[in-house]
Motif scaffolding. Structure first.
Motif, PDB file in Angstrom:
ATOM      1  N   ASP A   1       5.103  53.364   7.596  1.00 25.45           N
ATOM      2  CA  ASP A   1       6.045  53.474   6.483  1.00 25.45           C
ATOM      3  C   ASP A   1       5.216  53.584   5.214  1.00 25.45           C
ATOM      4  OD1 ASP A   1       7.910  53.188   4.461  1.00 25.45           O
ATOM      5  OD2 ASP A   1       9.101  51.700   5.541  1.00 25.45           O
ATOM      6  N   THR A   2       4.827  54.810   4.870  1.00 26.04           N
ATOM      7  CA  THR A   2       3.915  54.997   3.740  1.00 26.04           C
ATOM      8  C   THR A   2       4.571  54.619   2.413  1.00 26.04           C
ATOM      9  OG1 THR A   2       4.539  57.341   3.678  1.00 26.04           O
ATOM     10  CG2 THR A   2       2.532  56.755   4.889  1.00 26.04           C
ATOM     11  N   GLY A   3       5.883  54.723   2.334  1.00 30.39           N
ATOM     12  CA  GLY A   3       6.577  54.286   1.126  1.00 30.39           C
ATOM     13  C   GLY A   3       6.414  52.795   0.903  1.00 30.39           C
ATOM     14  N   TYR A   4       6.604  52.030   1.969  1.00 33.89           N
ATOM     15  CA  TYR A   4       6.405  50.576   1.873  1.00 33.89           C
ATOM     16  C   TYR A   4       4.952  50.258   1.527  1.00 33.89           C
ATOM     17  CZ  TYR A   4       5.887  45.703   3.243  1.00 33.89           C
ATOM     18  OH  TYR A   4       5.593  44.353   3.243  1.00 33.89           O
ATOM     19  N   ILE A   5       4.026  50.908   2.213  1.00 33.50           N
ATOM     20  CA  ILE A   5       2.600  50.638   1.984  1.00 33.50           C
ATOM     21  C   ILE A   5       2.219  50.943   0.544  1.00 33.50           C
ATOM     22  CG2 ILE A   5       0.264  51.397   2.590  1.00 33.50           C
ATOM     23  CD1 ILE A   5       1.315  51.752   5.469  1.00 33.50           C
ATOM     24  N   ASP A   6       2.693  52.068   0.010  1.00 33.51           N
ATOM     25  CA  ASP A   6       2.398  52.412  -1.395  1.00 33.51           C
ATOM     26  C   ASP A   6       2.976  51.361  -2.342  1.00 33.51           C
ATOM     27  OD1 ASP A   6       1.051  54.684  -0.620  1.00 33.51           O
ATOM     28  OD2 ASP A   6       2.736  56.037  -1.017  1.00 33.51           O
TER      29      ASP A   6
ATOM     30  N   PHE B   1      -2.939  46.530   1.250  1.00 35.58           N
ATOM     31  CA  PHE B   1      -1.520  46.319   0.993  1.00 35.58           C
ATOM     32  C   PHE B   1      -1.033  45.019   1.632  1.00 35.58           C
ATOM     33  CE2 PHE B   1      -1.692  48.680   4.976  1.00 35.58           C
ATOM     34  CZ  PHE B   1      -0.720  48.094   5.765  1.00 35.58           C
ATOM     35  N   ARG B   2       0.065  44.519   1.064  1.00 29.67           N
ATOM     36  CA  ARG B   2       0.694  43.300   1.570  1.00 29.67           C
ATOM     37  C   ARG B   2       1.689  43.646   2.665  1.00 29.67           C
ATOM     38  NH1 ARG B   2       1.263  41.999  -4.380  1.00 29.67           N
ATOM     39  NH2 ARG B   2       3.048  43.410  -4.156  1.00 29.67           N
ATOM     40  N   THR B   3       1.701  42.840   3.706  1.00 35.90           N
ATOM     41  CA  THR B   3       2.730  42.931   4.722  1.00 35.90           C
ATOM     42  C   THR B   3       2.970  41.515   5.244  1.00 35.90           C
ATOM     43  OG1 THR B   3       3.440  44.073   6.750  1.00 35.90           O
ATOM     44  CG2 THR B   3       1.109  43.455   6.592  1.00 35.90           C
ATOM     45  N   THR B   4       3.740  41.366   6.295  1.00 32.71           N
ATOM     46  CA  THR B   4       4.035  40.031   6.813  1.00 32.71           C
ATOM     47  C   THR B   4       3.830  39.978   8.319  1.00 32.71           C
ATOM     48  OG1 THR B   4       6.389  40.520   7.116  1.00 32.71           O
ATOM     49  CG2 THR B   4       5.723  39.576   4.998  1.00 32.71           C
ATOM     50  N   THR B   5       3.637  38.768   8.822  1.00 34.25           N
ATOM     51  CA  THR B   5       3.530  38.540  10.252  1.00 34.25           C
ATOM     52  C   THR B   5       4.217  37.223  10.589  1.00 34.25           C
ATOM     53  OG1 THR B   5       1.996  38.288  12.114  1.00 34.25           O
ATOM     54  CG2 THR B   5       1.302  37.354  10.017  1.00 34.25           C
ATOM     55  N   LYS B   6       4.652  37.092  11.815  1.00 31.22           N
ATOM     56  CA  LYS B   6       5.224  35.831  12.292  1.00 31.22           C
ATOM     57  C   LYS B   6       4.287  35.174  13.299  1.00 31.22           C
ATOM     58  CE  LYS B   6      10.030  37.064  11.425  1.00 31.22           C
ATOM     59  NZ  LYS B   6      11.398  37.227  11.995  1.00 31.22           N
ATOM     60  N   LEU B   7       3.007  35.404  13.129  1.00 30.42           N
ATOM     61  CA  LEU B   7       1.986  34.787  13.971  1.00 30.42           C
ATOM     62  C   LEU B   7       1.119  33.855  13.135  1.00 30.42           C
ATOM     63  CD1 LEU B   7       0.847  37.884  16.049  1.00 30.42           C
ATOM     64  CD2 LEU B   7       2.342  36.030  16.798  1.00 30.42           C
ATOM     65  N   ALA B   8       0.811  32.699  13.703  1.00 30.76           N
ATOM     66  CA  ALA B   8      -0.126  31.763  13.092  1.00 30.76           C
ATOM     67  C   ALA B   8      -1.434  31.819  13.861  1.00 30.76           C
ATOM     68  CB  ALA B   8       0.446  30.349  13.122  1.00 30.76           C
ATOM     69  N   VAL B   9      -2.530  31.472  13.211  1.00 27.74           N
ATOM     70  CA  VAL B   9      -3.847  31.508  13.831  1.00 27.74           C
ATOM     71  C   VAL B   9      -4.420  30.097  13.851  1.00 27.74           C
ATOM     72  CG1 VAL B   9      -6.169  32.486  13.721  1.00 27.74           C
ATOM     73  CG2 VAL B   9      -4.214  33.861  13.019  1.00 27.74           C
ATOM     74  N   ASP B  10      -4.841  29.639  15.048  1.00 26.90           N
ATOM     75  CA  ASP B  10      -5.367  28.272  15.139  1.00 26.90           C
ATOM     76  C   ASP B  10      -6.833  28.224  14.711  1.00 26.90           C
ATOM     77  OD1 ASP B  10      -7.026  28.964  17.354  1.00 26.90           O
ATOM     78  OD2 ASP B  10      -5.489  28.426  18.800  1.00 26.90           O
TER      79      ASP B  10
ATOM     80  N   HIS C   1       5.531  47.384   7.577  1.00 28.39           N
ATOM     81  CA  HIS C   1       4.751  48.583   7.246  1.00 28.39           C
ATOM     82  C   HIS C   1       4.873  49.680   8.306  1.00 28.39           C
ATOM     83  CE1 HIS C   1       2.099  45.981   9.651  1.00 28.39           C
ATOM     84  NE2 HIS C   1       1.555  47.090  10.092  1.00 28.39           N
ATOM     85  N   LEU C   2       5.715  49.437   9.333  1.00 28.78           N
ATOM     86  CA  LEU C   2       5.977  50.446  10.359  1.00 28.78           C
ATOM     87  C   LEU C   2       7.458  50.804  10.360  1.00 28.78           C
ATOM     88  CD1 LEU C   2       3.893  49.096  13.396  1.00 28.78           C
ATOM     89  CD2 LEU C   2       3.165  50.737  11.641  1.00 28.78           C
TER      90      LEU C   2
ATOM     91  N   ALA D   1       2.609  35.920   4.612  1.00 30.73           N
ATOM     92  CA  ALA D   1       2.052  37.138   4.046  1.00 30.73           C
ATOM     93  C   ALA D   1       0.620  37.348   4.532  1.00 30.73           C
ATOM     94  CB  ALA D   1       2.080  37.063   2.528  1.00 30.73           C
ATOM     95  N   VAL D   2       0.268  38.596   4.824  1.00 35.12           N
ATOM     96  CA  VAL D   2      -1.096  38.969   5.194  1.00 35.12           C
ATOM     97  C   VAL D   2      -1.416  40.290   4.494  1.00 35.12           C
ATOM     98  CG1 VAL D   2      -1.122  37.806   7.428  1.00 35.12           C
ATOM     99  CG2 VAL D   2      -0.285  40.164   7.276  1.00 35.12           C
ATOM    100  N   THR D   3      -2.687  40.656   4.480  1.00 32.87           N
ATOM    101  CA  THR D   3      -3.073  41.944   3.925  1.00 32.87           C
ATOM    102  C   THR D   3      -3.689  42.812   5.010  1.00 32.87           C
ATOM    103  OG1 THR D   3      -5.216  41.055   3.226  1.00 32.87           O
ATOM    104  CG2 THR D   3      -3.447  41.083   1.594  1.00 32.87           C
ATOM    105  N   ARG D   4      -3.395  44.097   4.946  1.00 35.81           N
ATOM    106  CA  ARG D   4      -3.973  45.086   5.843  1.00 35.81           C
ATOM    107  C   ARG D   4      -4.557  46.200   4.993  1.00 35.81           C
ATOM    108  NH1 ARG D   4      -2.014  45.567  11.014  1.00 35.81           N
ATOM    109  NH2 ARG D   4      -3.849  46.899  11.275  1.00 35.81           N
TER     110      ARG D   4
END
Length: 391
Positions: free
Chosen positions: A379-384, A18-27, A352-353, A39-42
């Protein structure tokens, strides 16, 4: 005896990407820093039993992919009693040797956590109570992100000092620094690590426990120089300054420092590797993570192993499963809350939480919840709604 305890079996093993979001960048070296929302996927692993009970666990998509579920997880779990967690875990673990690396401990952990979640939901109890419920709240320490070159972030010893003062004011019982790492232009640097540690000690005073996770492959000489500086500053523990595969180097270091050496964090081998560290006198505090060790059961075994030698065992990272283990053992002092940064809202709720992962009260404690299962607050509704693939 709960209704249906006899004869209940696992009838479905499924995963959702599923798609969700984060405010973290990875170097470039994989370290997280504050960044713009992206956007990220989990993945969500779900186990369903023949009575309709379900257990879930969040995972990296790479660890619960279609191939590993088809080749290993489904053949072991389907048709089996979900309450036989230890037997199922052992059957999965035995498959690791012939899996060509596709069946790692993080997959075992995802499966085992879903089994625990199913059990708790089926019995109507939180997992931490099923584990014994030694305590209902755990003191938290603040664990910073690694250093950066963001002005006002964690770019200087003064930045670390100012941030540490805020973290203590929020109620955290201790502070752990992750210092600068590549690709930061001047990293790694023993001199800068020492300056940051000294600045934080001066800022928070002599009574706040401080820890350092250098997370570098320093040489023995560099690690000893840094460790002796921590001795003078009264630090509580020193974590991962050298490659952890060199057990003899850690025994050499621990024998020369007053500051407690903690480890190992990243070494493969789980419980057996940690037993060897104790036998070699390579650490003063044992270290284990729930995801990297294979789940709650292996983490508990590791904590009990340390207890038998009169040692503390601190858990790496956070999350509901880690908190459940901490509630069941008496030789772990703190919950690791992080990674924290002046420009990152750690208490922001991911989409997603339904609540923040580990809020602290005014006295710096994380409380165990009373809802059945692990207590991930999914939040299973969001995840679905945001599911892009399933298998």
């Amino acid at each position: 005896m709960p209704s249906g305890t006899a004869g209940t079996t696992i009838v479905a093993v499924s995963a959702q990407l599923f798609r969700t979001t984060t405010k973290l960048a990875v170097d470039a070296d994989g370290h997280e820093h504050p960044g713009a929302e992206r956007a990220v996927t989990r993945a969500l692993l779900t186990l369903t039993d023949s009575e309709g009970n379900q257990g879930r666990s969040l995972a990296d998509p790479a660890h619960v992919g279609r191939d590993v579920l088809d080749a290993h997880v489904r053949p072991v779990l389907l048709g089996r009693d979900p309450l036989h967690r230890a037997r199922l875990w052992q059957d999965l673990a035995r498959r690791q040797r012939g899996s060509a690396g596709t069946l790692g401990n993080r997959t075992l952990a995802a499966v085992e956590l879903a089994l625990w979640d199913l059990t708790g939901r089926r019995l109507g109890l939180p997992v931490w109570q099923l584990l014994g419920g030694m305590r209902e709240k755990v003191p938290a320490y603040a664990s910073t992100m690694c250093g950066d070159e963001i002005p006002g972030g964690l770019s200087s010893p003064e930045d670390y000092a100012a941030f540490a003062e805020k973290l203590v004011a929020q109620g955290h019982h201790a502070v752990k620094l992750h210092t600068w790492m590549p690709p930061v232009s001047f990293a790694p640097s023993v001199a800068m690590d020492i300056r940051a540690c000294a600045a934080v000690r001066e800022a928070v005073g002599p009574d706040v426990p401080l820890m350092l996770d250098a997370n570098h492959w320093y040489s023995r000489a560099e690690a000893l120089e840094l460790g002796r500086a921590l001795d003078k500053l009264g630090f509580h523990w020193f974590e991962e300054p050298m490659d952890e595969y060199s057990v003899s180097s850690y025994r050499w270091l621990a024998g020369q420092l007053d500051t407690l050496v903690i480890g190992p964090e990243t070494v493969e081998g789980g419980l057996r590797a940690r037993a060897e560290w104790i036998a070699a006198q390579a650490c003063d505090i044992l270290r284990v993570g729930v995801p990297t060790s294979g789940g709650i059961g292996p983490a508990l075994k590791t904590a009990h192993l340390a207890e038998a030698f009169g040692m503390d065992c601190e858990l790496h990272g956070g999350g509901a499963a880690t908190l459940a283990v901490l509630s069941a053992v008496g030789n772990a002092r703190w919950y690791e809350r992080g990674l924290l940064h002046p420009f990152h809202d750690f208490d922001g709720i991911p989409p997603h939480l339904t609540r923040a992962p580990a809020p602290i009260d005014s006295e710096g404690y994380v409380h165990l919840g009373h809802e059945p299962g692990l207590g991930e607050h999914l939040d299973t509704g969001y995840i679905d709604a945001e599911t892009v693939a399933s298998w």
